[in-house]
Write a protein that holds these residues in place. Sequence first.
Motif, short mmCIF file in Angstrom:
data_model
loop_
_atom_site.label_atom_id
_atom_site.label_comp_id
_atom_site.label_asym_id
_atom_site.label_seq_id
_atom_site.Cartn_x
_atom_site.Cartn_y
_atom_site.Cartn_z
N ILE A 119 7.41 4.20 1.00
CA ILE A 119 7.18 3.15 0.77
C ILE A 119 6.04 2.73 0.01
CG2 ILE A 119 6.84 0.81 1.61
CD1 ILE A 119 8.76 1.45 4.11
N SER A 120 6.06 2.01 -1.43
CA SER A 120 4.65 1.87 -1.87
C SER A 120 3.66 1.01 -1.27
CB SER A 120 5.11 1.33 -3.35
OG SER A 120 3.74 0.91 -4.10
N MET A 121 2.51 1.43 -1.03
CA MET A 121 1.70 0.53 -0.37
C MET A 121 1.40 -0.99 -1.21
SD MET A 121 0.26 2.02 2.21
CE MET A 121 -0.77 0.76 2.54
N ASP A 122 1.53 -0.91 -2.37
CA ASP A 122 1.56 -2.35 -3.16
C ASP A 122 2.55 -3.14 -2.57
OD1 ASP A 122 -0.42 -1.20 -4.60
OD2 ASP A 122 0.85 -0.30 -6.21
N THR A 123 3.68 -3.03 -1.65
CA THR A 123 4.60 -3.87 -1.39
C THR A 123 4.35 -4.13 0.24
OG1 THR A 123 6.10 -2.10 -0.50
CG2 THR A 123 6.15 -2.57 -2.64
N ILE A 124 3.43 -3.86 0.77
CA ILE A 124 3.29 -3.93 2.10
C ILE A 124 2.02 -4.96 2.35
CG2 ILE A 124 2.20 -2.87 4.36
CD1 ILE A 124 3.12 -0.08 3.44
N SER A 125 2.35 -6.08 3.21
CA SER A 125 1.54 -7.12 3.66
C SER A 125 0.88 -6.90 5.00
CB SER A 125 2.15 -8.38 3.29
OG SER A 125 2.57 -8.44 2.15
N ALA A 126 1.63 -6.24 5.74
CA ALA A 126 1.13 -6.39 7.16
C ALA A 126 1.64 -4.90 7.85
CB ALA A 126 1.58 -7.30 8.00
N ILE A 127 0.58 -4.32 8.67
CA ILE A 127 1.06 -3.12 9.45
C ILE A 127 0.44 -3.44 10.82
CG2 ILE A 127 0.24 -0.62 9.72
CD1 ILE A 127 -0.19 -0.53 6.78
N LEU A 128 1.62 -2.86 11.70
CA LEU A 128 1.39 -2.84 13.22
C LEU A 128 1.31 -1.43 13.85
CD1 LEU A 128 1.55 -4.26 16.20
CD2 LEU A 128 4.05 -4.29 16.03
N LEU A 129 0.63 -1.22 14.47
CA LEU A 129 0.33 0.13 15.32
C LEU A 129 0.76 -0.17 16.50
CD1 LEU A 129 -3.18 1.50 14.10
CD2 LEU A 129 -0.80 2.19 13.41
N PRO A 130 2.02 0.15 16.97
CA PRO A 130 2.59 0.00 18.31
C PRO A 130 2.47 0.97 19.43
CG PRO A 130 4.49 0.49 16.89
CD PRO A 130 2.94 0.77 16.17
N GLY A 131 1.58 2.06 18.98
CA GLY A 131 1.66 3.04 20.14
C GLY A 131 0.33 3.89 20.01
N VAL A 132 0.44 5.12 20.13
CA VAL A 132 -0.83 5.85 20.30
C VAL A 132 -1.37 5.92 18.66
CG1 VAL A 132 -1.63 8.24 20.54
CG2 VAL A 132 0.32 7.35 21.77
N PHE A 133 -2.59 5.57 18.63
CA PHE A 133 -3.31 5.45 17.61
C PHE A 133 -4.67 6.44 17.39
CE2 PHE A 133 -5.52 2.42 20.53
CZ PHE A 133 -6.73 3.13 20.38
N TRP A 134 -4.82 7.26 18.28
CA TRP A 134 -5.94 8.17 18.59
C TRP A 134 -5.39 9.49 18.43
CZ3 TRP A 134 -3.48 5.19 22.57
CH2 TRP A 134 -3.13 5.70 23.63
N GLU A 135 -4.26 9.86 18.00
CA GLU A 135 -3.95 11.05 17.56
C GLU A 135 -3.92 11.08 15.95
OE1 GLU A 135 -0.40 12.39 19.26
OE2 GLU A 135 -1.08 12.64 21.17
N GLY A 136 -4.58 12.36 15.40
CA GLY A 136 -4.54 12.59 13.87
C GLY A 136 -5.72 11.46 13.41
N ASN A 137 -5.23 11.06 12.06
CA ASN A 137 -6.28 10.15 11.36
C ASN A 137 -5.70 8.72 11.12
OD1 ASN A 137 -8.16 12.27 11.11
ND2 ASN A 137 -7.20 13.11 9.52
N LYS A 138 -4.92 8.39 11.82
CA LYS A 138 -3.96 7.22 11.65
C LYS A 138 -5.18 6.09 11.62
CE LYS A 138 -0.94 7.36 14.71
NZ LYS A 138 -0.66 8.77 15.05
N ALA A 139 -5.94 5.92 12.64
CA ALA A 139 -6.99 4.57 12.66
C ALA A 139 -7.82 4.78 11.36
CB ALA A 139 -7.66 4.85 13.88
N LYS A 140 -8.36 5.87 11.14
CA LYS A 140 -9.21 5.95 10.11
C LYS A 140 -8.58 5.55 8.73
CE LYS A 140 -12.63 9.18 7.58
NZ LYS A 140 -13.33 10.50 7.84
N TRP A 141 -7.24 6.12 8.38
CA TRP A 141 -6.31 5.81 7.32
C TRP A 141 -6.29 4.27 7.28
CZ3 TRP A 141 -1.50 3.57 7.02
CH2 TRP A 141 -0.83 3.54 5.96
N ILE A 142 -6.12 3.48 8.15
CA ILE A 142 -5.86 2.23 8.39
C ILE A 142 -7.08 1.41 7.96
CG2 ILE A 142 -5.79 0.16 10.01
CD1 ILE A 142 -2.82 1.20 9.53
N TRP A 143 -8.32 1.94 8.33
CA TRP A 143 -9.61 1.38 8.03
C TRP A 143 -9.92 1.47 6.49
CZ3 TRP A 143 -13.87 4.46 6.63
CH2 TRP A 143 -15.09 3.83 6.15
N LYS A 144 -9.57 2.69 5.94
CA LYS A 144 -9.65 2.90 4.49
C LYS A 144 -8.56 2.02 3.52
CE LYS A 144 -11.33 7.83 4.58
NZ LYS A 144 -11.08 9.06 3.97
#
Length: 440
Positions: A119-144
């Motif tokens: 999915i192209s990021m240009d089409t996304i208006s909202a993101i929900l993190l519904p589970g484990v956010f402390w594995e990998g770099n998901k949280a940092k990627w969300i911030w960027k």
Amino acid sequence: MITNSASAGHAPELGKEASVERSLQEPVSTKSYVNTFFAGVLFANYMIARASRSSAWRVRGVTRAKQFVADHFDSIDFGMLGRFARFWSVGRNVDLKASLGGLRMTLVHSAPPPDSTPISMDTISAILLPGVFWEGNKAKWIWKTKSKRNIYIGVLLYDLIPIVVRQFSESGAAQNFAKCLHYLLWSCDHFFCISSSTALDLRRYAETCGYPSISESKTQICKLGPARFVLDAGALAEHPRIPGIDAITPGKFVLFVSTIESRKNHEFAYLLWRRLALKHGTNLFPLVFAGKQGWDTESLLKRISHDPVIGGHHIIHFGSVSDNQLRWLYTNCAFTIFPSHYEGFGMTVAESLAFGKPCVASTGSSIEEAGQGLADHVDTLDGLEWIRKIEEYMFDDDCLQNRSRFIIENYRPYSWDNFTTPIIQHMLGGMQSAADRRID
């Protein structure tokens, strides 16, 4: 489809559309022995770290191994990787099979669906993190991503256990949790908390550590509920066939449902039952531990198994039970206990009440919220009161039946819709707001 590679910090590969299931069934000739061998080496490194009890080494090792296999899942021979497992399982404290089992599950759930496209990021208006956010770099990627695009971010937050009661978490997990929460506190627009206790912990942590204050309007309480788990007793006529089930009699055992770990306080339950066994002997109802073994509990289970007072029959452990088997245990127990030190919600309390079973539970955190005033909450510093209440339910059948009847008449479990509707509505509103701001 968005974060399949986002956790690694790069864009998805457009040509990587094969499903995991298909890749696992391909002939060995299409797989790379080099990648399989390297994956085996990485997991060997992780298992050595696990045996050496080095938390930092273990966390780094398993992260690298999972990331490599995730990036090369379509070119790894899992049969050969299984043979690596058997080789490393020779050591008494080494069990690579468990890691491989968890790895397969991780790959099935993290890979894109068959024939899907990123999915192209240009089409996304909202993101929900519904589970484990402390594995990998998901949280940092969300911030960027949030810093570059006008995207509405929501997070479903269960608890702050690795921060608030850090002594009950592995050191590596606790450090990673705080790092990832740091990025979310700077990027998240709304937190959905499963209890008022979790929301309060979040606001206190942000204030104490100097983050932007989190107003009550920025948090929403969405309490969990066992409504979908509870079935009519008529659906439970078939014997559960749990190994060792013949050691207990329906209506004559006490249930403690939880992963066995220090935070859940099985040590306290063991000491209670030891005292009760000395006092009541064979008249004591056995205590059933229903839940898998967690970390740092080997010595406790060893002491229980070797304790001559417990004798192998006052405390019984069922380590792996299905949903139907767990329903049978709830339906047929006399009552439940839950002496946990800290919870984000306390689902065991809610499940017990939903089955009409009295629950003697600890105080503090969110446990009393889950009880809705219908559970018996006793401070774990007051062991004598715990014994008195347990003896009352165990040996006064009228008291037990009256309490059960009162619970059945008054307990109202939260439904799935109660939990999900506010999350969906709020995220849709946030998505629309983000889209409107883009147009402006």
